[in-house]
Write an enzyme that holds these catalytic residues in place. Structure first.
Site, PDB file in Angstrom:
ATOM      1  NE  ARG A 159      -2.535   1.116   3.543  1.00 22.35           N
ATOM      2  CZ  ARG A 159      -3.333   1.184   4.617  1.00 22.35           C
ATOM      3  NH1 ARG A 159      -4.643   1.181   4.463  1.00 22.35           N
ATOM      4  NH2 ARG A 159      -2.823   1.223   5.825  1.00 22.35           N
ATOM      5  CE  LYS A 170      -2.505   4.761   7.051  1.00 21.18           C
ATOM      6  NZ  LYS A 170      -3.923   4.920   7.429  1.00 21.18           N
TER       7      LYS A 170
END
Length: 221
Positions: free
Chosen positions: A94, A196
């Site tokens: 991620r 994120k």
């Protein structure tokens, strides 16, 4: 990048909180991991240093254009005394997905994983043992080039800090009240989406304050 990780240990250790006193994100360990990026050199000089402030130019790109990202995962001390990271490979994936979305150079997955395991090992005494506690690992990348202009930066800093934590919410495992409204959008289709980044979290602050009534209190005469 095949550079060995340099480790410089602190001469002045911090006082560790007791497990029963742990909150979330208020205490930090003795060391941090850093590695730099320059366009002509790539990622270079991986190192562990004593925890301390970062020196940033007032024109540092991340401060003006928000080109940065972070991750978050936890290390747990098991009943057998061993320390384990929870699904670190998924967090590595991620991190690099977010980097691509933010036009930040990706890192070697092995280096990312090693940065976490090395730092946790250096500060292993900080991993709490009580049920419901853990060592929170916070990797971050910021555009560190000093310039004003809308383009991807040519210099970056990747760093990792650690924080022994208890429950995220003060209520612990008790149910948390939520307010469902459609006035706000945290991540739009075609935007940062699942990335994120700080911007996604900043976008949620006003809604959270509104839900608790804090915005009306602040606007009152």
């Amino acid at each position: 990048m095949s550079d060995a990780i340099r480790i410089t240990r602190t001469a002045q250790k911090r006082q560790k909180p007791k497990d029963k006193d742990l909150a979330f994100g208020t205490d930090f360990t003795d060391h941090m991991f850093l590695v730099d990026f320059q366009e002509e050199k790539g990622w270079y000089d991986p190192r562990v240093e004593p925890y301390g402030p970062l020196a940033l130019d007032p024109a540092t790109a991340v401060l003006h254009y928000g080109q940065g990202l972070f991750e978050g995962l936890k290390a747990f001390r098991g009943g057998d005394g061993k320390i384990r990271l929870f699904r670190p490979n998924k967090h590595v994936e991620r991190l690099n997905r977010t980097a691509t979305k933010m036009c930040i150079p990706t890192l070697d997955p092995d280096l990312v994983l090693k940065s976490w395991t090395t730092l946790v090992d250096v500060d292993r005494d900080w991993v709490p043992s009580a049920v419901g506690t853990s060592l929170y690992v916070r990797p971050t990348i910021i555009a560190s080039e000093a310039f004003l202009g809308v383009r991807p930066a040519k210099e970056y800093l990747y760093f990792v800090i650690l924080s022994p934590v208890g429950a995220y919410y003060a209520e612990g495992m008790a149910p948390v009240k939520i307010k469902v409204i459609d006035n706000y959008v945290r991540a739009v289709v075609g935007g940062l989406g699942e990335a994120k980044t700080s911007a996604n979290y900043a976008a949620s602050l006003h809604a959270a304050e509104d839900a608790t009534g804090n915005t009306s209190k602040k606007s009152a005469p």
